[in-house]
Each structure stands twice: as C-alpha cells, then as structure tokens.
Design a protein around this motif. Structure first.
Motif, mmCIF file in Angstrom:
data_model
loop_
_atom_site.group_PDB
_atom_site.id
_atom_site.type_symbol
_atom_site.label_atom_id
_atom_site.label_comp_id
_atom_site.label_asym_id
_atom_site.label_seq_id
_atom_site.Cartn_x
_atom_site.Cartn_y
_atom_site.Cartn_z
ATOM 1 N N GLY A 19 3.070 4.535 -7.089
ATOM 2 C CA GLY A 19 2.127 4.023 -8.068
ATOM 3 C C GLY A 19 2.450 2.633 -8.577
ATOM 4 N N THR A 20 3.061 1.791 -7.749
ATOM 5 C CA THR A 20 3.416 0.434 -8.167
ATOM 6 C C THR A 20 2.161 -0.422 -8.334
ATOM 7 O OG1 THR A 20 3.716 -0.209 -5.857
ATOM 8 C CG2 THR A 20 5.680 0.481 -7.066
ATOM 9 N N ASN A 21 2.310 -1.519 -9.072
ATOM 10 C CA ASN A 21 1.203 -2.438 -9.319
ATOM 11 C C ASN A 21 1.022 -3.341 -8.098
ATOM 12 O OD1 ASN A 21 -0.051 -5.029 -10.137
ATOM 13 N ND2 ASN A 21 -0.159 -4.052 -12.132
ATOM 14 N N GLU A 22 -0.105 -3.181 -7.394
ATOM 15 C CA GLU A 22 -0.306 -3.936 -6.153
ATOM 16 C C GLU A 22 -0.508 -5.422 -6.385
ATOM 17 O OE1 GLU A 22 -4.530 -2.580 -7.204
ATOM 18 O OE2 GLU A 22 -2.504 -1.798 -7.332
ATOM 19 N N THR A 23 -1.007 -5.805 -7.554
ATOM 20 C CA THR A 23 -1.230 -7.229 -7.831
ATOM 21 C C THR A 23 0.094 -7.982 -7.815
ATOM 22 O OG1 THR A 23 -3.137 -6.671 -9.212
ATOM 23 C CG2 THR A 23 -2.223 -8.878 -9.443
ATOM 24 N N LEU A 24 1.064 -7.483 -8.564
ATOM 25 C CA LEU A 24 2.371 -8.137 -8.616
ATOM 26 C C LEU A 24 3.101 -8.011 -7.288
ATOM 27 C CD1 LEU A 24 3.580 -7.003 -12.170
ATOM 28 C CD2 LEU A 24 2.714 -9.246 -11.495
ATOM 29 N N PHE A 25 2.997 -6.841 -6.661
ATOM 30 C CA PHE A 25 3.724 -6.597 -5.420
ATOM 31 C C PHE A 25 3.253 -7.537 -4.320
ATOM 32 C CE2 PHE A 25 6.401 -3.004 -3.743
ATOM 33 C CZ PHE A 25 6.690 -3.603 -2.523
ATOM 34 N N THR A 26 1.938 -7.623 -4.135
ATOM 35 C CA THR A 26 1.410 -8.496 -3.084
ATOM 36 C C THR A 26 1.694 -9.968 -3.388
ATOM 37 O OG1 THR A 26 -0.758 -8.423 -4.190
ATOM 38 C CG2 THR A 26 -0.418 -6.935 -2.334
ATOM 39 N N LEU A 27 1.672 -10.329 -4.663
ATOM 40 C CA LEU A 27 1.962 -11.711 -5.048
ATOM 41 C C LEU A 27 3.406 -12.080 -4.711
ATOM 42 C CD1 LEU A 27 0.944 -14.288 -6.467
ATOM 43 C CD2 LEU A 27 1.745 -13.309 -8.620
ATOM 44 N N MET A 28 4.346 -11.182 -5.021
ATOM 45 C CA MET A 28 5.756 -11.469 -4.742
ATOM 46 C C MET A 28 6.038 -11.543 -3.248
ATOM 47 S SD MET A 28 7.903 -9.391 -7.660
ATOM 48 C CE MET A 28 7.209 -7.789 -7.269
ATOM 49 N N LEU A 29 5.330 -10.746 -2.448
ATOM 50 C CA LEU A 29 5.534 -10.784 -1.000
ATOM 51 C C LEU A 29 5.137 -12.136 -0.397
ATOM 52 C CD1 LEU A 29 4.378 -7.223 0.155
ATOM 53 C CD2 LEU A 29 6.675 -8.174 0.264
ATOM 54 N N ASN A 30 4.253 -12.864 -1.074
ATOM 55 C CA ASN A 30 3.895 -14.214 -0.600
ATOM 56 C C ASN A 30 5.125 -15.098 -0.512
ATOM 57 O OD1 ASN A 30 1.161 -13.555 -0.540
ATOM 58 N ND2 ASN A 30 0.770 -14.331 -2.595
ATOM 59 N N TYR A 31 5.943 -15.058 -1.556
ATOM 60 C CA TYR A 31 7.110 -15.940 -1.617
ATOM 61 C C TYR A 31 8.202 -15.488 -0.644
ATOM 62 C CZ TYR A 31 4.599 -17.437 -5.730
ATOM 63 O OH TYR A 31 3.622 -17.906 -6.565
ATOM 64 N N ILE A 32 8.304 -14.187 -0.429
ATOM 65 C CA ILE A 32 9.272 -13.698 0.553
ATOM 66 C C ILE A 32 8.897 -14.200 1.939
ATOM 67 C CG2 ILE A 32 10.185 -11.618 1.667
ATOM 68 C CD1 ILE A 32 9.831 -10.180 -1.018
ATOM 69 N N ALA A 33 7.617 -14.085 2.287
ATOM 70 C CA ALA A 33 7.160 -14.564 3.600
ATOM 71 C C ALA A 33 7.412 -16.062 3.759
ATOM 72 C CB ALA A 33 5.672 -14.254 3.774
ATOM 73 N N LEU A 34 7.159 -16.812 2.697
ATOM 74 C CA LEU A 34 7.375 -18.262 2.745
ATOM 75 C C LEU A 34 8.842 -18.594 3.010
ATOM 76 C CD1 LEU A 34 6.170 -21.109 2.313
ATOM 77 C CD2 LEU A 34 6.712 -20.854 -0.116
ATOM 78 N N ALA A 38 0.834 -1.204 0.000
ATOM 79 C CA ALA A 38 0.000 0.000 0.000
ATOM 80 C C ALA A 38 0.870 1.256 0.000
ATOM 81 C CB ALA A 38 -0.921 -0.002 1.219
ATOM 82 N N LEU A 39 1.949 1.235 0.775
ATOM 83 C CA LEU A 39 2.886 2.363 0.801
ATOM 84 C C LEU A 39 3.489 2.609 -0.577
ATOM 85 C CD1 LEU A 39 4.721 1.772 4.208
ATOM 86 C CD2 LEU A 39 3.451 3.821 3.574
#
Length: 365
Positions: free
Chosen positions: A154-169, A147-148
């Motif tokens: 103005g980044t694309n939240e779809t790709l950003f949130t998707l990539m954060l899934n793998y970082i958390a994993l 969100a920040l």
C-alpha cells in the motif's frame, strides 16, 4: 446547538467544489477564451521585456514551420512527448498516479542501448527488433516496481515513481562514468555514439519513431475503448470496490496496466536514444516525462486529443528555441513565456471541472 456552531466555525472560508458537466460547445468556448487570454498575458510579458509580441509569436510559428528541416525538427520534439503521454494515460485511467515516466523512459533507453553498444554487428532488422523489445521490457519492469509495492504494502505510488526517476538517472551516470565509458572521450566522460547499424531508419527525413508514435496512439485508443482489459482499467479507476464486487482481480489489473504504462514510456526512451540522440546520455528523457503528464491531462486522457496537444506543445517548444537564437533571449525568458501560456490553459481546465464556493455569513456556504 453548540456542536453545530462549532462545526460551522471550522468550515473554510473558500471551498473547491466539482461543477456539473458542461455542454461540449461551452467547454470549447471556454478553452478558446483561455487561449486568447494566454496570448494576451504572454504579449504583456513580451512587451515588458522590450519586444514586439506579434513579432515574437510570428517567429514561434515560422520557427516551427519555416522550412522542411524546421518541420522535421518539430516532429522530432513531438515523438517522445506523444509516446510518453500515451504511456502515463494508461496508468492515469486507472487512477494510478504514475509520475515516473522520466525513469521509465531512461530504463527503456538503457536496455536498448546495451544491444546498440555491444551487439551492433547483428542483422539490422533483428537488432532494431531486439532493441524495441528491450525498451519495452526495461520501461515495463521499471513501472512494475511501484505497482508491486502498491498492491503488496500500500505504498504511495506518487512518491515512489518520482523517486525512481532519480535512481534511473544516476544509473545512466554510473554507466557513463564506469562500464560504458567511451575510451576515446576527452575531458568529460561520455558513452560512445552508436554504430550506424544500430540507429533507427528514417522516413520522410525523420527517424521512424513518428510512425511508432502514431501506431501506439491507435493501439492505446483501441485498447482502452474496445478491449476487456481497457474496460477493467476504467472500472478500477472509477472504484476499486466496484471492480472487486464485479469479480475483477484488482491487483492483477494494477500490475498489468503499470507494466504496459512503463513499457510504452520505455519505447519512448528506445526511440529517443537510437533514433534522435544515437547515444545514451543523462538527458535522454530531458523533462519529457513531466510534460507528458500535462499533455495527458489537458487531453482528458483521450489518445486522439493527445496527438493534437503533443503537436501544439512541440510547435511551442521548437518555436521558442528559434526565438532564443533569433532575438538573443535567454532560456529563462522563453520558459517564462511558455509557463504563462500554460498557466491560463491549465487554469481553464480547472475551472471547467471545479469552482469556488465562499462561506456565507453565519457559516453556511
């Protein structure tokens, strides 16, 4: 004339257009028809692999309800799915495409697990309360990151949130193989099982996460329909420009809502880790975050309907696992059956809202 001809020649053969709003009765009839077609198509698949469709469907239902233990297992499947579906609903209402529920679930589980592992001697009520708050903060901050970036750059939240899934994993994998590795683990590394004092209590034979989930459904419903913040979410979802014209701070609304969306998903992670798994593993989310997206959209972002759809999904999930063990079917066969049913149900939702227009001869649609 040549310009008009050139424009028509570029018009696609098939276009998707939004339909006019249908009456509620007609929508319910279409959904019932879609369910019938889904069961028929699933039955054809079952016949093709050599089984009796009625027997398989009967086993799915009986597998989810055949005993007290089976019902409890179905509810356990439902808990994280319901909570995370409510979480993504908050973001989707604002047209912020939060595809990162998986990561937010994991982040909440990690933060709660820290206290379960290293402060298990605390008073039980205090410990559970702190773990609950840790799950909220962990999931909320993980949701706040995209969100920040969205409001600032103005980044694309779809790709950003998707990539954060793998970082958390991979954070879980790092903790499992390093700082949180159980010294007593033999062979494969793992994180130690939590102390009994750090596990959620049970009510009616199931961890109290189901009470949390139902309470959250009521809270989200109230928040969206009866509060100023909920109204602001709806306005931003309809049009950011309209919200700005009305004097709303759109950036603040986006940040606040995404924190709440991630926080609710973080609660799902805390509940799953401390209530069902009683440890932290890299399967703590287990694909629930992605299924939650389907549940939220099938429910048209309505918290009451989300409770019902989550329950039906859980029945299908639990019943399919019983079918696997009872008939010796592979996991892939059960997944294909679920996919066939979902294909028709989701397709129905598409055709309720949209239709196809074929280009007529001469270029006019």
């Amino acid at each position: 004339m040549s310009t008009q001809t050139g424009y028509m020649s570029k018009e696609p053969l098939l276009r998707v257009v939004k339909r006019a709003e249908k009456p509620t009765r007609q929508i319910m009839l279409l959904r019932a028809e879609a369910l019938v077609f889904a069961l028929v198509a699933g039955g054809v698949f079952i016949l093709l692999i050599g089984y009796n469709p009625f027997e398989i469907y009967g086993t799915i239902l009986s597998g989810a309800f055949r005993s007290k233990m089976a019902i409890q297992a179905t509810v356990k499947v439902m808990i994280p799915l319901l909570i995370s579906s409510l979480g993504v609903t908050l973001a989707f209402k604002m047209k912020f495409w939060n595809i990162g529920a998986e990561g937010q679930i994991i982040a909440g589980a990690i933060c709660a697990s820290y206290f379960a592992l290293y402060h298990s001697s605390w008073n039980h009520v205090l410990l559970v309360t702190v773990m609950f708050l840790a799950g909220i903060v962990g999931g909320g901050l993980w949701g706040l990151i995209p969100a920040l970036f969205r409001v600032k750059w103005g980044t694309n939240e779809t790709l950003f949130t998707l990539m954060l899934n793998y970082i958390a994993l991979h954070v879980v994998n790092f903790l499992r193989d390093g700082p949180w590795k159980d010294p007593g683990s033999q062979g494969f590394p793992k994180i130690a099982r939590f102390d009994k004092n750090a596990a959620l209590d049970k009510l009616l034979g199931v961890q109290i996460g189901w009470v949390v989930a139902l309470a959250l459904a009521a809270l989200v419903l109230f928040y969206l329909r009866s509060t100023k913040h909920g109204y602001e979410i709806s306005v931003v979802g309809e049009s950011s420009d309209t919200a700005r014209y009305a004097g709303m701070d759109v950036k603040k609304i986006v940040l606040r809502t995404m924190f709440l969306s991630g926080a609710v998903c973080g609660i799902a992670g805390m509940v799953q880790a401390t209530g069902s798994d009683i440890t932290l593993t890299n399967a703590v989310a287990g694909g629930v975050g992605f299924t939650a997206i389907i549940v939220a959209w099938l429910s048209r972002l309505n918290p009451v309907t989300i409770v019902i759809v989550s329950f039906l999904f859980s029945v299908l999930e639990k019943g399919s696992s019983v079918v696997q063990s009872s008939f010796g079917l592979s996991t892939d066969c059960a997944d294909v059956l679920q996919a066939v049913i979902l294909f028709f149900v989701l397709g129905c939702e598409f055709f309720i809202r949209y239709g196809f227009v074929v280009r007529k001869k001469g270029g006019a649609a």
